[in-house]
Design an enzyme around this catalytic site. Structure first.
Site, short mmCIF file in Angstrom:
data_model
loop_
_atom_site.label_atom_id
_atom_site.label_comp_id
_atom_site.label_asym_id
_atom_site.label_seq_id
_atom_site.Cartn_x
_atom_site.Cartn_y
_atom_site.Cartn_z
N LYS A 223 0.83 -1.21 0.00
CA LYS A 223 0.00 0.00 0.00
C LYS A 223 0.86 1.25 0.00
O LYS A 223 0.67 2.16 -0.82
CB LYS A 223 -0.92 0.00 1.23
CG LYS A 223 -1.89 1.18 1.25
CD LYS A 223 -2.50 1.39 2.62
CE LYS A 223 -1.52 2.14 3.52
NZ LYS A 223 -2.15 2.58 4.79
N ASP A 241 -6.34 0.62 1.02
CA ASP A 241 -6.41 0.94 2.45
C ASP A 241 -7.78 0.50 2.97
O ASP A 241 -8.54 -0.18 2.28
CB ASP A 241 -6.16 2.43 2.69
CG ASP A 241 -7.29 3.31 2.15
OD1 ASP A 241 -8.17 2.79 1.42
OD2 ASP A 241 -7.31 4.51 2.48
#
Length: 364
Positions: A223, A241
């Site tokens: 991420k 996320d």
């Protein structure tokens, strides 16, 4: 032959010598004339005929009336019970939506992306940064906290340690004190000082532009790596996320809870060129309208495309009160947002003058 031409034997046969009672039993009952009724008896019989039929007719008529009314009552009841089902279907199309094909889902997903592009033409990373190093550190610090809290914390941190070399040589206790507001400050101090040392020792003080290099840095996962690659180096990536995970499931793009699987499944739906901006748009929508606990369904611009419509507040007036940031008329998360951001900048940390820890605007 007897008298008058009648045989004596026939007369004997016709004569019955049985006792009178037995003869009465054998003799057919003869019709007796009806006894004449007195005027008083006639009146009593007339009253009985007049009263009894009226008393027995009343329950019969009532039963017939109930039977005639029964079908109408049942039809009305059926109509009343059918009405709520129709209302539910309009409020929550998800329950009434037919199973869609893979092609139908892909078309709907891409249309959602186009709609969100019109709603959030200014979508951007909501962390303040001036270079790849600052974005990398800020993204690591954003774990388990808000971007606003990070943006209020990093000005002082980068003013004191502007380069990887400076941060790698810092005193850990001093770094911990600076980033304490972001939470988990000891673990985060170890991560950002470790990645700063790795940048200094392995990459000449520069942030690498490859995924395989970034994920080797302490505290950096896929991420974080895609945030840096997509917003600094122009390398497409999907930032999965908590907001992206939630909306991807609500939109029906995936059923998985694993970020890596979600990334792979969503990547198959959209062209690679859309990945970075898709991430920004979905995250923006999740923070402003499609909240985790109570989505503002009644104020959502993509309700006809959302299988999860109805999970949140559907009343338009109540839903508008749930909107956040610029959609609700409040400041955003960035202290230094891009020029095209339609909302207001976020306030600095309490006790810090706006821009005091910055040498420039800090806008991305």
């Amino acid at each position: 032959m007897g008298e008058r031409g009648v045989s004596k034997r026939s007369k004997a046969a016709d004569r019955d010598d049985s006792p009178p009672v037995e003869r009465a039993a054998k003799t057919p009952a003869a019709k007796t004339p009806a006894a004449k009724k007195t005027p008083a008896a006639k009146k009593a019989t007339a009253r009985k005929k007049a009263v009894v039929p009226a008393e027995t007719a009343a329950p019969r008529k009532a039963a017939e009336a109930r039977k005639a009314a029964a079908p109408k009552k049942t039809a009305a009841a059926a109509k009343r019970t059918a009405a709520p089902k129709k209302a539910v279907a309009t409020v929550a199309p998800a329950g009434a939506r037919k199973a869609e094909s893979r092609l139908g889902m892909v078309r709907r997903a891409r249309r959602i992306n186009r709609e969100l592009a019109e709603v959030y033409p200014y979508a951007h990373p909501e962390l303040d940064f001036r270079n790849p190093f600052e974005l990398l550190v800020a993204t690591v610090l954003s774990a388990q906290t808000t971007d606003l809290r990070v943006n209020q914390t990093t000005p002082a941190l980068f003013a004191r340690y502007p380069t990887p070399e400076d941060l790698a040589a810092a005193v850990p206790e001093e770094v911990e004190e600076l980033i304490r507001p972001t939470g988990f400050f000891r673990a985060k101090t170890k991560s950002i000082m470790g990645l700063a040392a790795a940048l200094r020792d392995d990459f000449g003080g520069e942030v690498p532009g490859r995924l395989e290099d970034l994920v080797k840095l302490p505290g950096v996962g896929r991420k974080t790596a895609f945030v840096v690659l997509g917003n600094v180096f122009g390398v497409p990536g999907i930032t999965v996320d908590t907001h992206f995970m939630r909306l991807a499931r609500r939109f029906g793009w995936t059923e998985s809870d694993d970020p890596v699987k979600i990334e792979a499944e969503v990547a198959e739906i959209f062209p690679k060129s859309d990945w970075t901006m898709l991430s920004h748009r979905v995250i923006f929508h999740g923070r402003r309208i499609c909240h985790a606990r109570k989505p503002a369904c009644g104020a959502c611009p993509i309700t006809p495309l959302c299988p999860a419509y109805g999970e949140g507040e559907t009343d338009p007036e109540k839903a508008r009160k749930l909107l956040k940031y610029e959609k609700g008329g409040f400041p955003g998360q960035r202290l230094n947002p891009p020029a095209d951001y339609p909302g207001r900048p976020a306030p600095p940390a309490p006790g810090v003058a706006p821009g005091a820890a910055r040498n420039d605007t800090g806008a991305a």
